[in-house]
Design an enzyme around this catalytic site. Structure first.
Site, mmCIF file in Angstrom:
data_model
loop_
_atom_site.group_PDB
_atom_site.id
_atom_site.type_symbol
_atom_site.label_atom_id
_atom_site.label_comp_id
_atom_site.label_asym_id
_atom_site.label_seq_id
_atom_site.Cartn_x
_atom_site.Cartn_y
_atom_site.Cartn_z
ATOM 1 N N GLU A 44 10.842 18.488 -13.961
ATOM 2 C CA GLU A 44 11.611 17.504 -14.752
ATOM 3 C C GLU A 44 12.410 17.028 -13.345
ATOM 4 O OE1 GLU A 44 15.200 16.650 -17.971
ATOM 5 O OE2 GLU A 44 14.978 18.664 -17.193
ATOM 6 N N GLU A 69 17.033 17.729 -9.022
ATOM 7 C CA GLU A 69 18.194 16.872 -9.167
ATOM 8 C C GLU A 69 18.788 16.825 -7.834
ATOM 9 O OE1 GLU A 69 19.902 15.479 -11.824
ATOM 10 O OE2 GLU A 69 21.142 14.818 -9.993
ATOM 11 N N ASP A 118 18.391 7.332 -15.327
ATOM 12 C CA ASP A 118 19.382 6.031 -14.903
ATOM 13 C C ASP A 118 18.746 4.818 -15.392
ATOM 14 O OD1 ASP A 118 21.483 7.998 -14.354
ATOM 15 O OD2 ASP A 118 20.600 8.098 -12.286
ATOM 16 N N THR A 191 18.015 17.144 -24.409
ATOM 17 C CA THR A 191 18.638 17.157 -23.367
ATOM 18 C C THR A 191 20.189 17.073 -23.552
ATOM 19 O OG1 THR A 191 18.896 15.067 -22.546
ATOM 20 C CG2 THR A 191 16.779 16.044 -22.220
ATOM 21 N N GLU A 192 21.222 17.169 -22.432
ATOM 22 C CA GLU A 192 22.352 16.736 -22.855
ATOM 23 C C GLU A 192 22.702 15.389 -23.067
ATOM 24 O OE1 GLU A 192 21.461 18.824 -20.279
ATOM 25 O OE2 GLU A 192 22.861 20.685 -20.078
ATOM 26 N N TYR A 193 22.226 14.646 -22.511
ATOM 27 C CA TYR A 193 22.243 13.080 -22.671
ATOM 28 C C TYR A 193 21.710 12.703 -24.010
ATOM 29 C CZ TYR A 193 24.214 11.486 -18.381
ATOM 30 O OH TYR A 193 24.922 10.940 -17.608
HETATM 31 N N1 SAM Z 1 17.915 14.639 -17.870
HETATM 32 C C1 SAM Z 1 19.295 14.838 -18.170
HETATM 33 C C2 SAM Z 1 19.462 14.624 -19.535
HETATM 34 O O1 SAM Z 1 18.916 13.867 -20.193
HETATM 35 O O2 SAM Z 1 20.688 15.172 -19.866
HETATM 36 C C3 SAM Z 1 20.237 13.957 -17.286
HETATM 37 C C4 SAM Z 1 20.087 12.355 -17.360
HETATM 38 S S1 SAM Z 1 21.243 11.699 -16.116
HETATM 39 C C5 SAM Z 1 21.439 10.015 -16.725
HETATM 40 C C6 SAM Z 1 20.179 11.149 -14.838
HETATM 41 C C7 SAM Z 1 20.023 12.182 -13.658
HETATM 42 O O3 SAM Z 1 18.914 11.822 -12.828
HETATM 43 C C8 SAM Z 1 21.433 12.367 -12.870
HETATM 44 O O4 SAM Z 1 21.860 13.483 -12.895
HETATM 45 C C9 SAM Z 1 21.016 12.101 -11.418
HETATM 46 O O5 SAM Z 1 21.691 12.653 -10.482
HETATM 47 C C10 SAM Z 1 19.338 12.204 -11.668
HETATM 48 N N2 SAM Z 1 18.903 11.456 -10.648
HETATM 49 C C11 SAM Z 1 18.702 10.004 -10.463
HETATM 50 N N3 SAM Z 1 17.796 9.577 -9.482
HETATM 51 C C12 SAM Z 1 17.414 10.867 -8.944
HETATM 52 C C13 SAM Z 1 16.551 10.860 -7.772
HETATM 53 N N4 SAM Z 1 15.796 9.831 -7.201
HETATM 54 N N5 SAM Z 1 16.194 12.199 -7.434
HETATM 55 C C14 SAM Z 1 16.666 13.189 -8.283
HETATM 56 N N6 SAM Z 1 17.488 13.218 -9.191
HETATM 57 C C15 SAM Z 1 17.972 11.860 -9.802
#
Ligand code: SAM
Length: 212
Positions: A44, A69, A118, A191-193
Site C-alpha cells: 500500500e 509511508e 493526496d 482506512t482511517e480516511y
Molecule cells: N491511506 C491512508 C488512509 O486512507 O487513511 C492515508 C491517506 S493520506 C491522505 C495520504 C498519505 O500518503 C499521507 O500519509 C502521505 O504522507 C502519504 N504519501 C503521500 N505521498 C507519498 C509518497 N510519494 N510516498 C509515500 N507516501 C506518500
C-alpha cells in the site's frame, strides 16, 4: 516538516527492525527472504496510520504486505498497530514512492493499493498525484505482467483524473464503483480516511486496473 513534532519517531522506527525495513534496497529481487516464504507481496503506497494494511494482513495470512509511508510522524502509528498485532506477514517502509524501483525489481510486488491518496487538486500539481503517468510507470516496473492497482478515494476530482490517467496509459479498468459503500463489493476494509470522510456523508469511489 511534521517530524519536528515527533523527534523520537526516527528512534522508535529503528527500534523495531523486525517490522520496519531499514535498508529496503538490500532486499530487491529477494523479498521472499525477508518474509521467509514465497507468498505474493501486496503493497500500500501512502499507508498513513496503517489500519487498512494491518487489517488486510490479519485477514490474509497467506499474503505478505508492506505499508509504504513517507511521513515518519504518521507511519509511527502504523508501527504501533503492528507491534500490537504481531503480524509476521506485514512490514513497513518509511520511503518515498518515487523511489520504489530502488527497492523492488520487476515482479517483486504482486499488487499495489492506493487509498485516499493526496488529491493535489491544482493542475500545476497534477504530477504529484500517485495515479499520475510517471507513478503508473513506477508501479508497472515493480509489478509482474498484468499486475493490478486497487485505488479508492472520496475525492471526485482525483478519481476522475485517475480514470483518465489510467485509461490513457493503456491499462484495463476491471472494476469501477462510484459508490463503494452502497455497492455489492464484499470484504471492504476501511482506512482511517475512509471512515472519516464516509461519516461526513462523502461517497467513496473505487477502481481496479490491470496493466496489459
Ligand atoms: N491511506 C491512508 C488512509 O486512507 O487513511 C492515508 C491517506 S493520506 C491522505 C495520504 C498519505 O500518503 C499521507 O500519509 C502521505 O504522507 C502519504 N504519501 C503521500 N505521498 C507519498 C509518497 N510519494 N510516498 C509515500 N507516501 C506518500
Amino acid at each position: 516538516m511534521r517530524l519536528r513534532n515527533k523527534p523520537w519517531a526516527e528512534d522508535k522506527l529503528a527500534q523495531y527492525p523486525q517490522y520496519v525495513v531499514a535498508q529496503p534496497e538490500l532486499h530487491k529481487g529477494k523479498w521472499h527472504e525477508v518474509f521467509g516464504n514465497n507468498n505474493p507481496l501486496y503493497i500500500e503506497v501512502g499507508t498513513g496510520k496503517g489500519r487498512f494494511i494491518t487489517e488486510m494482513a490479519k485477514a490474509h495470512p497467506d499474503i505478505n504486505f508492506i505499508g509504504i509511508e513517507l511521513a515518519k510522524s504518521v507511519i509511527i502509528s502504523a508501527l504501533d498497530l503492528l507491534i500490537e498485532a504481531e503480524l509476521p506477514n506485514l512490514k513497513l517502509m518509511n520511503v518515498n514512492a518515487n523511489d520504489l524501483r530502488d527497492y523492488f525489481g520487476k515482479g517483486d510486488v504482486n499488487r499495489v493499493y492506493l487509498n485516499f491518496s493526496d488529491p493535489w487538486p491544482k493542475t500545476r500539481h497534477a504530477k504529484r498525484r500517485l495515479t499520475y503517468e510517471t507513478f503508473l510507470r513506477v508501479y508497472e516496473d515493480i509489478l509482474p505482467e498484468k499486475g493490478e492497482i486497487h485505488f479508492k478515494t472520496d475525492n471526485q476530482g482525483l478519481f476522475e483524473s485517475s480514470l483518465m490517467s489510467i485509461s490513457r496509459y493503456g491499462m484495463l479498468l476491471t472494476y469501477v464503483s462510484l459508490d463503494l459503500h452502497n455497492s455489492d463489493f464484499q470484504g471492504n476494509i476501511m482506512t482511517e480516511y475512509e471512515e472519516k470522510f464516509s461519516q461526513k456523508g462523502n461517497r467513496i469511489y473505487r477502481l481496479e486496473a490491470q496493466y496489459r
